[in-house]
Design a protein around this motif. Structure first.
Motif, PDB file in Angstrom:
ATOM      1  N   MET A 171       0.837  -1.187   0.000  1.00 21.73           N
ATOM      2  CA  MET A 171       0.000   0.000   0.000  1.00 21.73           C
ATOM      3  C   MET A 171       0.880   1.247   0.000  1.00 21.73           C
ATOM      4  SD  MET A 171      -3.114   0.973   2.597  1.00 21.73           S
ATOM      5  CE  MET A 171      -3.947  -0.530   2.120  1.00 21.73           C
ATOM      6  N   VAL A 172       0.497   2.254  -0.773  1.00 22.28           N
ATOM      7  CA  VAL A 172       1.266   3.490  -0.900  1.00 22.28           C
ATOM      8  C   VAL A 172       0.791   4.503   0.135  1.00 22.28           C
ATOM      9  CG1 VAL A 172       1.886   5.393  -2.428  1.00 22.28           C
ATOM     10  CG2 VAL A 172       1.580   3.087  -3.370  1.00 22.28           C
ATOM     11  N   ALA A 173       1.718   5.043   0.910  1.00 19.83           N
ATOM     12  CA  ALA A 173       1.381   6.083   1.881  1.00 19.83           C
ATOM     13  C   ALA A 173       1.228   7.407   1.148  1.00 19.83           C
ATOM     14  CB  ALA A 173       2.477   6.188   2.932  1.00 19.83           C
ATOM     15  N   LYS A 174       0.198   8.150   1.492  1.00 17.50           N
ATOM     16  CA  LYS A 174      -0.030   9.460   0.893  1.00 17.50           C
ATOM     17  C   LYS A 174       0.346  10.514   1.923  1.00 17.50           C
ATOM     18  CE  LYS A 174      -3.526   9.937  -1.840  1.00 17.50           C
ATOM     19  NZ  LYS A 174      -4.904  10.134  -2.394  1.00 17.50           N
ATOM     20  N   VAL A 175       1.287  11.382   1.567  1.00 15.94           N
ATOM     21  CA  VAL A 175       1.805  12.393   2.482  1.00 15.94           C
ATOM     22  C   VAL A 175       1.394  13.781   1.995  1.00 15.94           C
ATOM     23  CG1 VAL A 175       3.848  13.328   3.630  1.00 15.94           C
ATOM     24  CG2 VAL A 175       3.814  10.913   2.927  1.00 15.94           C
ATOM     25  N   TYR A 176       0.617  14.481   2.823  1.00 18.03           N
ATOM     26  CA  TYR A 176       0.195  15.842   2.506  1.00 18.03           C
ATOM     27  C   TYR A 176       1.132  16.825   3.194  1.00 18.03           C
ATOM     28  CZ  TYR A 176      -4.385  13.903   1.145  1.00 18.03           C
ATOM     29  OH  TYR A 176      -5.416  13.195   0.547  1.00 18.03           O
ATOM     30  N   GLY A 177       1.611  17.823   2.449  1.00 19.54           N
ATOM     31  CA  GLY A 177       2.448  18.830   3.080  1.00 19.54           C
ATOM     32  C   GLY A 177       3.141  19.702   2.070  1.00 19.54           C
ATOM     33  N   PRO A 178       3.631  20.860   2.505  1.00 17.95           N
ATOM     34  CA  PRO A 178       4.474  21.692   1.650  1.00 17.95           C
ATOM     35  C   PRO A 178       5.884  21.135   1.682  1.00 17.95           C
ATOM     36  CG  PRO A 178       4.247  22.716   3.774  1.00 17.95           C
ATOM     37  CD  PRO A 178       3.421  21.450   3.813  1.00 17.95           C
ATOM     38  N   THR A 179       6.810  21.830   1.053  1.00 14.29           N
ATOM     39  CA  THR A 179       8.202  21.364   1.051  1.00 14.29           C
ATOM     40  C   THR A 179       8.862  21.776   2.358  1.00 14.29           C
ATOM     41  OG1 THR A 179       8.856  23.398  -0.052  1.00 14.29           O
ATOM     42  CG2 THR A 179       8.380  21.503  -1.442  1.00 14.29           C
ATOM     43  N   GLY A 180       8.350  21.304   3.473  1.00 12.70           N
ATOM     44  CA  GLY A 180       8.766  21.796   4.769  1.00 12.70           C
ATOM     45  C   GLY A 180       9.486  20.799   5.643  1.00 12.70           C
ATOM     46  N   ALA A 181      10.011  21.324   6.745  1.00 14.96           N
ATOM     47  CA  ALA A 181      10.822  20.530   7.671  1.00 14.96           C
ATOM     48  C   ALA A 181      10.052  19.345   8.236  1.00 14.96           C
ATOM     49  CB  ALA A 181      11.328  21.422   8.796  1.00 14.96           C
ATOM     50  N   ALA A 182       8.832  19.582   8.707  1.00 12.43           N
ATOM     51  CA  ALA A 182       8.072  18.505   9.331  1.00 12.43           C
ATOM     52  C   ALA A 182       7.752  17.402   8.328  1.00 12.43           C
ATOM     53  CB  ALA A 182       6.784  19.065   9.945  1.00 12.43           C
ATOM     54  N   THR A 183       7.436  17.796   7.093  1.00 11.13           N
ATOM     55  CA  THR A 183       7.159  16.809   6.059  1.00 11.13           C
ATOM     56  C   THR A 183       8.413  15.999   5.743  1.00 11.13           C
ATOM     57  OG1 THR A 183       5.603  18.411   5.132  1.00 11.13           O
ATOM     58  CG2 THR A 183       6.086  16.476   3.805  1.00 11.13           C
ATOM     59  N   LYS A 184       9.564  16.665   5.761  1.00  8.36           N
ATOM     60  CA  LYS A 184      10.821  15.968   5.491  1.00  8.36           C
ATOM     61  C   LYS A 184      11.094  14.889   6.528  1.00  8.36           C
ATOM     62  CE  LYS A 184      12.920  19.916   3.131  1.00  8.36           C
ATOM     63  NZ  LYS A 184      13.826  21.077   3.274  1.00  8.36           N
ATOM     64  N   ARG A 185      10.742  15.159   7.795  1.00  8.54           N
ATOM     65  CA  ARG A 185      10.909  14.134   8.836  1.00  8.54           C
ATOM     66  C   ARG A 185      10.155  12.857   8.461  1.00  8.54           C
ATOM     67  NH1 ARG A 185       9.332  18.337  12.647  1.00  8.54           N
ATOM     68  NH2 ARG A 185      11.193  19.193  13.656  1.00  8.54           N
ATOM     69  N   VAL A 186       8.923  13.050   8.028  1.00  5.81           N
ATOM     70  CA  VAL A 186       8.077  11.905   7.685  1.00  5.81           C
ATOM     71  C   VAL A 186       8.657  11.141   6.499  1.00  5.81           C
ATOM     72  CG1 VAL A 186       5.796  11.234   6.826  1.00  5.81           C
ATOM     73  CG2 VAL A 186       5.999  12.954   8.642  1.00  5.81           C
ATOM     74  N   LEU A 187       9.077  11.865   5.471  1.00  6.55           N
ATOM     75  CA  LEU A 187       9.626  11.199   4.295  1.00  6.55           C
ATOM     76  C   LEU A 187      10.896  10.419   4.635  1.00  6.55           C
ATOM     77  CD1 LEU A 187       9.151  13.746   1.364  1.00  6.55           C
ATOM     78  CD2 LEU A 187       7.566  12.058   2.293  1.00  6.55           C
ATOM     79  N   LEU A 188      11.694  10.967   5.545  1.00  5.57           N
ATOM     80  CA  LEU A 188      12.912  10.263   5.963  1.00  5.57           C
ATOM     81  C   LEU A 188      12.581   8.890   6.535  1.00  5.57           C
ATOM     82  CD1 LEU A 188      14.952  13.161   7.571  1.00  5.57           C
ATOM     83  CD2 LEU A 188      15.896  11.485   5.979  1.00  5.57           C
ATOM     84  N   VAL A 189      11.585   8.832   7.390  1.00  2.00           N
ATOM     85  CA  VAL A 189      11.198   7.550   7.991  1.00  2.00           C
ATOM     86  C   VAL A 189      10.692   6.596   6.916  1.00  2.00           C
ATOM     87  CG1 VAL A 189       9.582   6.412   9.556  1.00  2.00           C
ATOM     88  CG2 VAL A 189      10.723   8.509  10.264  1.00  2.00           C
ATOM     89  N   LEU A 190       9.871   7.089   6.016  1.00  2.00           N
ATOM     90  CA  LEU A 190       9.334   6.237   4.954  1.00  2.00           C
ATOM     91  C   LEU A 190      10.445   5.666   4.085  1.00  2.00           C
ATOM     92  CD1 LEU A 190       6.238   8.365   3.860  1.00  2.00           C
ATOM     93  CD2 LEU A 190       6.256   6.357   5.338  1.00  2.00           C
ATOM     94  N   ILE A 191      11.437   6.491   3.763  1.00  2.00           N
ATOM     95  CA  ILE A 191      12.547   6.020   2.936  1.00  2.00           C
ATOM     96  C   ILE A 191      13.403   5.020   3.693  1.00  2.00           C
ATOM     97  CG2 ILE A 191      14.678   6.728   1.763  1.00  2.00           C
ATOM     98  CD1 ILE A 191      13.203   9.404   1.136  1.00  2.00           C
ATOM     99  N   GLU A 192      13.719   5.330   4.966  1.00  2.00           N
ATOM    100  CA  GLU A 192      14.520   4.403   5.773  1.00  2.00           C
ATOM    101  C   GLU A 192      13.817   3.055   5.936  1.00  2.00           C
ATOM    102  OE1 GLU A 192      17.530   4.571   7.050  1.00  2.00           O
ATOM    103  OE2 GLU A 192      18.080   6.691   6.890  1.00  2.00           O
ATOM    104  N   LYS A 193      12.491   3.079   5.947  1.00  2.00           N
ATOM    105  CA  LYS A 193      11.705   1.859   6.110  1.00  2.00           C
ATOM    106  C   LYS A 193      11.366   1.180   4.794  1.00  2.00           C
ATOM    107  CE  LYS A 193      11.278   1.180  10.473  1.00  2.00           C
ATOM    108  NZ  LYS A 193      11.751  -0.107  11.057  1.00  2.00           N
TER     109      LYS A 193
END
Length: 215
Positions: A1-23
Motif C-alpha cells: 500500500m502506498v502512503a499518501k503524504v500531505y504537506g508543503p516542502t517543509g521541515a516537518a514533512t521531510k521528517r516523515v519522508l525520511l522515515v518512509l525512505i529508511e523503512k
C-alpha cells in the motif's frame, strides 16, 4: 500500500519522508500550498481540523503531527528497513527521550532562528534581532549538552541511528547550510561529526532531491 503524504516542502514533512525512505515504504506526496490557503479548504480541514501539515493517509487510516507519524511507521513497520526504535526497551527509552529533547529543547530555538532569518515573510513575522540573539544563545547551551553527549555516543540516543536523529535533520540543515549559522555546528567537534554522519545518509539525500525549500 502506498502512503499518501500531505504537506508543503517543509521541515516537518521531510521528517516523515525520511522515515518512509529508511523503512522502504512506497509513498506519494500531495502538495499543500499555504500561499493559496489550501490548508483552509473544507476538504483538507475534514482530514486535519487544525489546518496544519504534515498529514498522512495509510489506506483508511489518517494521522497528523510529524513526530506521531514517525513513531507510527517506525512501530508498524519495525520488521522492515532500518530499525529506528531499538530492539530492546533499554534502547527505545533513550530514542524516545532524545526525540522529546529535540521537540522541547532544540526545535523551539532553531525554529525561531529559521522564521526570523530565513522565512519571515512566509511566516508573517517581522525579523526581531532580540529574538534572534536570545534564541541563538539558548541553542548554544543545548548544543553544548549535545557535544558532551556525543563525545560518549555515536548518536544522541546511543550507538544506532534512530528517530531522534531523523527529527533533528531538517532544522539542523537550515542552520548548517542556509542561514549563516554553520558555526553553531562546526565549532563543536562531536556535534559536527554527528551532523556529517546523519546528513550524508542516502535517505536524507533522497529527501533533498525530492524537494528542498521553505519550511
Amino acid at each position: 500500500m502506498v502512503a499518501k503524504v500531505y504537506g508543503p516542502t517543509g521541515a516537518a514533512t521531510k521528517r516523515v519522508l525520511l522515515v518512509l525512505i529508511e523503512k522502504g515504504i512506497e509513498f506519494e506526496t500531495v502538495h499543500v500550498d499555504f500561499t493559496k490557503g489550501d490548508q483552509r479548504y473544507p476538504e483538507y480541514l475534514k482530514l486535519q481540523p487544525f489546518g496544519v501539515v504534515p498529514l498522512i493517509q495509510d489506506g483508511d487510516y489518517t494521522l497528523y503531527e510529524s513526530r506521531a507519524i514517525m513513531r507510527y511507521y517506525a512501530e508498524k513497520c519495525k520488521s522492515q528497513g532500518v530499525d529506528l526504535l531499538g530492539k530492546m526497551i533499554e534502547e527505545r527509552g533513550p530514542a524516545e527521550q532524545w526525540l522529546e529533547v529535540e521537540a522541547q529543547n532544540f526545535h523551539p530555538f532553531a525554529y525561531n532562528l529559521v522564521i526570523h532569518i530565513l522565512f519571515p515573510s512566509i511566516c508573517g513575522v517581522t525579523p526581531d534581532p532580540k529574538v534572534i540573539e536570545e534564541s541563538e544563545a539558548k541553542l548554544e547551551k543545548v548544543l553544548d549538552i549535545y557535544e558532551e553527549r556525543l563525545s560518549k555516543r555515536k548518536y544522541l540516543a546511543g550507538d544506532f541511528f534512530n528517530l531522534s536523529d531523523i527529527s533533528h535533520l531538517p532544522y539542523t540543515d537550515y542552520l548548517a547550510n542556509n542561514m549563516g549559522k554553520e558555526h553553531l555546528i562546526n565549532k563543536r567537534k562531536h556535534v559536527s561529526c554527528w551532523w556529517q554522519d546523519i546528513s550524508n545518509r542516502a535517505s536524507w539525500k533522497k529527501v533533498l532531491e525530492h524537494y528542498r525549500a521553505p519550511i
